[in-house]
Scaffold this active site. Structure first.
Site, PDB file in Angstrom:
ATOM      1  N   ASP A   8       0.865  -1.164   0.000  1.00  0.00           N
ATOM      2  CA  ASP A   8       0.000   0.000   0.000  1.00  0.00           C
ATOM      3  C   ASP A   8       0.918   1.234   0.000  1.00  0.00           C
ATOM      4  O   ASP A   8       2.108   1.115   0.295  1.00  0.00           O
ATOM      5  CB  ASP A   8      -0.870  -0.058   1.273  1.00  0.00           C
ATOM      6  CG  ASP A   8      -1.717   1.182   1.444  1.00  0.00           C
ATOM      7  OD1 ASP A   8      -2.398   1.577   0.483  1.00  0.00           O
ATOM      8  OD2 ASP A   8      -1.691   1.757   2.549  1.00  0.00           O
ATOM      9  N   LEU A   9       0.369   2.389  -0.313  1.00  0.00           N
ATOM     10  CA  LEU A   9       1.214   3.597  -0.354  1.00  0.00           C
ATOM     11  C   LEU A   9       1.050   4.458   0.900  1.00  0.00           C
ATOM     12  O   LEU A   9       1.937   4.529   1.752  1.00  0.00           O
ATOM     13  CB  LEU A   9       0.886   4.409  -1.613  1.00  0.00           C
ATOM     14  CG  LEU A   9       1.671   5.713  -1.769  1.00  0.00           C
ATOM     15  CD1 LEU A   9       3.156   5.464  -1.925  1.00  0.00           C
ATOM     16  CD2 LEU A   9       1.139   6.495  -2.982  1.00  0.00           C
ATOM     17  N   ASP A  10      -0.140   5.087   1.016  1.00  0.00           N
ATOM     18  CA  ASP A  10      -0.366   6.011   2.133  1.00  0.00           C
ATOM     19  C   ASP A  10      -0.373   5.256   3.448  1.00  0.00           C
ATOM     20  O   ASP A  10      -1.193   4.357   3.641  1.00  0.00           O
ATOM     21  CB  ASP A  10      -1.729   6.701   1.970  1.00  0.00           C
ATOM     22  CG  ASP A  10      -1.756   7.668   0.790  1.00  0.00           C
ATOM     23  OD1 ASP A  10      -0.672   8.103   0.370  1.00  0.00           O
ATOM     24  OD2 ASP A  10      -2.848   7.980   0.315  1.00  0.00           O
ATOM     25  N   THR A  16       1.113  10.169   3.942  1.00  0.00           N
ATOM     26  CA  THR A  16       0.347  11.235   3.281  1.00  0.00           C
ATOM     27  C   THR A  16      -0.997  11.469   3.960  1.00  0.00           C
ATOM     28  O   THR A  16      -1.688  12.430   3.624  1.00  0.00           O
ATOM     29  CB  THR A  16       0.138  10.927   1.794  1.00  0.00           C
ATOM     30  OG1 THR A  16      -0.096   9.541   1.681  1.00  0.00           O
ATOM     31  CG2 THR A  16       1.337  11.331   0.965  1.00  0.00           C
ATOM     32  N   LYS A  44      -8.947   6.237   5.619  1.00  0.00           N
ATOM     33  CA  LYS A  44      -7.718   5.594   5.143  1.00  0.00           C
ATOM     34  C   LYS A  44      -8.053   4.446   4.187  1.00  0.00           C
ATOM     35  O   LYS A  44      -8.890   3.609   4.513  1.00  0.00           O
ATOM     36  CB  LYS A  44      -6.873   5.096   6.312  1.00  0.00           C
ATOM     37  CG  LYS A  44      -6.196   6.240   7.028  1.00  0.00           C
ATOM     38  CD  LYS A  44      -5.186   5.752   8.057  1.00  0.00           C
ATOM     39  CE  LYS A  44      -4.482   6.949   8.674  1.00  0.00           C
ATOM     40  NZ  LYS A  44      -3.674   6.537   9.835  1.00  0.00           N
ATOM     41  N   GLY A  45      -7.431   4.450   3.028  1.00  0.00           N
ATOM     42  CA  GLY A  45      -7.656   3.402   2.041  1.00  0.00           C
ATOM     43  C   GLY A  45      -8.940   3.561   1.254  1.00  0.00           C
ATOM     44  O   GLY A  45      -9.231   2.789   0.349  1.00  0.00           O
ATOM     45  N   ARG A  48     -11.247   8.736  -3.153  1.00  0.00           N
ATOM     46  CA  ARG A  48     -11.547  10.161  -3.010  1.00  0.00           C
ATOM     47  C   ARG A  48     -13.054  10.410  -3.054  1.00  0.00           C
ATOM     48  O   ARG A  48     -13.608  11.130  -2.222  1.00  0.00           O
ATOM     49  CB  ARG A  48     -10.856  10.933  -4.134  1.00  0.00           C
ATOM     50  CG  ARG A  48     -10.785  12.431  -3.916  1.00  0.00           C
ATOM     51  CD  ARG A  48     -10.153  13.115  -5.116  1.00  0.00           C
ATOM     52  NE  ARG A  48      -8.909  12.449  -5.521  1.00  0.00           N
ATOM     53  CZ  ARG A  48      -8.330  12.620  -6.708  1.00  0.00           C
ATOM     54  NH1 ARG A  48      -8.859  13.425  -7.604  1.00  0.00           N
ATOM     55  NH2 ARG A  48      -7.210  11.978  -7.009  1.00  0.00           N
ATOM     56  N   SER A 113      -2.485   0.650  -4.392  1.00  0.00           N
ATOM     57  CA  SER A 113      -2.982   1.824  -3.661  1.00  0.00           C
ATOM     58  C   SER A 113      -4.312   2.298  -4.215  1.00  0.00           C
ATOM     59  O   SER A 113      -4.591   2.154  -5.395  1.00  0.00           O
ATOM     60  CB  SER A 113      -1.950   2.955  -3.782  1.00  0.00           C
ATOM     61  OG  SER A 113      -2.495   4.186  -3.372  1.00  0.00           O
ATOM     62  N   ALA A 114      -5.127   2.893  -3.337  1.00  0.00           N
ATOM     63  CA  ALA A 114      -6.393   3.489  -3.762  1.00  0.00           C
ATOM     64  C   ALA A 114      -6.182   4.864  -4.376  1.00  0.00           C
ATOM     65  O   ALA A 114      -7.091   5.436  -4.972  1.00  0.00           O
ATOM     66  CB  ALA A 114      -7.329   3.617  -2.564  1.00  0.00           C
ATOM     67  N   SER A 115      -4.978   5.409  -4.250  1.00  0.00           N
ATOM     68  CA  SER A 115      -4.740   6.794  -4.651  1.00  0.00           C
ATOM     69  C   SER A 115      -4.539   6.958  -6.148  1.00  0.00           C
ATOM     70  O   SER A 115      -3.794   6.200  -6.773  1.00  0.00           O
ATOM     71  CB  SER A 115      -3.506   7.337  -3.932  1.00  0.00           C
ATOM     72  OG  SER A 115      -3.207   8.631  -4.413  1.00  0.00           O
ATOM     73  N   ASN A 117      -3.066   9.530  -7.149  1.00  0.00           N
ATOM     74  CA  ASN A 117      -1.826  10.305  -7.175  1.00  0.00           C
ATOM     75  C   ASN A 117      -0.603   9.452  -6.868  1.00  0.00           C
ATOM     76  O   ASN A 117       0.489   9.988  -6.619  1.00  0.00           O
ATOM     77  CB  ASN A 117      -1.912  11.449  -6.157  1.00  0.00           C
ATOM     78  CG  ASN A 117      -3.062  12.394  -6.457  1.00  0.00           C
ATOM     79  OD1 ASN A 117      -3.116  12.989  -7.531  1.00  0.00           O
ATOM     80  ND2 ASN A 117      -4.003  12.532  -5.530  1.00  0.00           N
ATOM     81  N   LYS A 144     -10.981  -0.692  -2.033  1.00  0.00           N
ATOM     82  CA  LYS A 144     -10.831  -1.523  -0.841  1.00  0.00           C
ATOM     83  C   LYS A 144     -12.053  -1.277   0.051  1.00  0.00           C
ATOM     84  O   LYS A 144     -12.502  -0.135   0.115  1.00  0.00           O
ATOM     85  CB  LYS A 144      -9.549  -1.138  -0.083  1.00  0.00           C
ATOM     86  CG  LYS A 144      -8.281  -1.240  -0.919  1.00  0.00           C
ATOM     87  CD  LYS A 144      -7.099  -0.569  -0.191  1.00  0.00           C
ATOM     88  CE  LYS A 144      -5.876  -0.529  -1.099  1.00  0.00           C
ATOM     89  NZ  LYS A 144      -4.720   0.180  -0.515  1.00  0.00           N
ATOM     90  N   GLU A 168      -0.197  -3.306   4.607  1.00  0.00           N
ATOM     91  CA  GLU A 168      -1.334  -2.362   4.657  1.00  0.00           C
ATOM     92  C   GLU A 168      -1.449  -1.684   6.014  1.00  0.00           C
ATOM     93  O   GLU A 168      -1.201  -2.303   7.030  1.00  0.00           O
ATOM     94  CB  GLU A 168      -2.629  -3.140   4.429  1.00  0.00           C
ATOM     95  CG  GLU A 168      -3.295  -2.932   3.103  1.00  0.00           C
ATOM     96  CD  GLU A 168      -3.840  -1.534   2.865  1.00  0.00           C
ATOM     97  OE1 GLU A 168      -3.951  -0.729   3.804  1.00  0.00           O
ATOM     98  OE2 GLU A 168      -4.147  -1.242   1.708  1.00  0.00           O
ATOM     99  N   ASP A 169      -1.877  -0.424   6.007  1.00  0.00           N
ATOM    100  CA  ASP A 169      -2.088   0.286   7.275  1.00  0.00           C
ATOM    101  C   ASP A 169      -3.562   0.494   7.586  1.00  0.00           C
ATOM    102  O   ASP A 169      -3.889   0.981   8.669  1.00  0.00           O
ATOM    103  CB  ASP A 169      -1.421   1.669   7.243  1.00  0.00           C
ATOM    104  CG  ASP A 169      -2.147   2.606   6.300  1.00  0.00           C
ATOM    105  OD1 ASP A 169      -2.391   2.212   5.150  1.00  0.00           O
ATOM    106  OD2 ASP A 169      -2.494   3.730   6.721  1.00  0.00           O
TER     107      ASP A 169
HETATM  108  P1  B16 Z   1      -6.366  10.166  -3.909  1.00  0.00           P
HETATM  109  P2  B16 Z   1      -3.699   4.104  -0.017  1.00  0.00           P
HETATM  110  C1  B16 Z   1      -5.565   6.054  -0.128  1.00  0.00           C
HETATM  111  O1  B16 Z   1      -4.279   5.597  -0.372  1.00  0.00           O
HETATM  112  C2  B16 Z   1      -5.641   6.912   1.124  1.00  0.00           C
HETATM  113  O2  B16 Z   1      -5.372   6.146   2.281  1.00  0.00           O
HETATM  114  C3  B16 Z   1      -7.014   7.523   1.245  1.00  0.00           C
HETATM  115  O3  B16 Z   1      -7.094   8.330   2.399  1.00  0.00           O
HETATM  116  C4  B16 Z   1      -7.281   8.362  -0.014  1.00  0.00           C
HETATM  117  O4  B16 Z   1      -8.576   8.954   0.022  1.00  0.00           O
HETATM  118  C5  B16 Z   1      -7.158   7.456  -1.240  1.00  0.00           C
HETATM  119  O5  B16 Z   1      -5.867   6.874  -1.260  1.00  0.00           O
HETATM  120  C6  B16 Z   1      -7.407   8.188  -2.541  1.00  0.00           C
HETATM  121  O6  B16 Z   1      -6.365   9.087  -2.753  1.00  0.00           O
HETATM  122  O7  B16 Z   1      -7.319  11.261  -3.541  1.00  0.00           O
HETATM  123  O8  B16 Z   1      -4.920  10.586  -3.959  1.00  0.00           O
HETATM  124  O9  B16 Z   1      -6.786   9.462  -5.187  1.00  0.00           O
HETATM  125  O10 B16 Z   1      -3.617   4.030   1.464  1.00  0.00           O
HETATM  126  O11 B16 Z   1      -4.634   3.097  -0.648  1.00  0.00           O
HETATM  127  O12 B16 Z   1      -2.348   4.151  -0.676  1.00  0.00           O
HETATM  128 MG    MG Z   2      -2.920   3.113   3.326  1.00  0.00          MG
END
Ligand code: B16
Ligand code: MG
Length: 217
Positions: A8-10, A16, A44-45, A48, A113-115, A117, A144, A168-169
């Protein structure tokens, strides 16, 4: 048996969550909704879009589709202004050590990652080249705790799902890893990550011996 290591990233590679918190709080307050650290923990996870839906639910607000999209874009713009200040000093302790050990042992490595970015963030902290594949919020339709993100990562690595190990966190991420039949390793607090197969506070607690056990089991 070929293993795959999925990160996982964040909250695992970088923290972040603190920047998501600042950006969501600013946005929530601008529409008259409170936003606390406890609420941030629950995002978290979470994607957006789903995050903004939850914030509006908590504040009993409903918005038009256009306004919703405008707020999502605003939040991301603000979040990216924080991301753009990041550098290698924001990598969490011993993450490079573990990544380099896995590379030395010729183990496939994925980001899950869900992000949306994720790629930008990995570039900022100079870790992009460590990953064989990046599966992020742009490559999944179900967030997730749905296991899609990790299953796609396994597929890209060419490794069976039940041979993968996930770091994963977030609760939602541990559930996703378990649903994918993968070994789930929680990074954080035991009482939050109750369903993880193992929990460590951070990577400083993870030894090369433990990684070897994962590789050989
Ligand atoms: P973004 P992960 C998740 O990252 C974050 O934990 C979560 O808080 C955030 O809303 C999500 O990414 C979406 O991120 O707005 O950058 O697309 O923990 O899955 O790496
Ligand atoms: Mg995370």
């Amino acid at each position: 048996n070929k293993k795959g290591f999925i990160f996982d990233l964040d909250g695992v590679i970088v923290d972040t969550a603190k920047y998501h918190f600042l950006a969501w709080r600013k946005l929530a307050n601008s529409v008259g909704v409170d936003f606390t650290e406890t609420q941030n923990e629950q995002l978290k996870g979470v994607s957006r879009k789903r995050s903004l839906e939850k914030i509006l639910e908590w504040g009993n607000k409903s918005l038009s589709g256009d306004e919703f999209n405008r707020l999502m874009a605003l939040k991301n713009e603000d979040y990216l202004s924080h991301v753009n200040t990041m550098d290698e000093s924001e990598i969490l302790p011993d993450v490079p050590k573990i990544l380099n050990y896995l590379i030395k042992e010729k183990q496939p490595i994925a980001l899950g990652s869900a992000s949306k970015n994720a790629q930008t963030i990995l570039e900022r902290v100079n870790l992009l080249s460590k990953f064989n594949t990046i599966v992020d919020g742009n490559g999944v339709t179900k967030g997730k705790p749905n296991p899609e993100v990790f299953l796609n990562a396994a597929k890209n690595l060419g490794v069976e799902a039940d041979q993968c190990i996930v770091f994963e966190d977030a609760q939602a991420g541990i559930e996703a890893a378990n649903a994918a039949n993968m070994v789930s390793i929680g990074i954080g607090e035991k009482d939050v990550l109750q369903n993880a197969d193992y929990v460590f506070k951070d990577f400083t607690e993870i030894s090369e011996d433990f990684i070897n056990t994962l590789i050989n089991n």
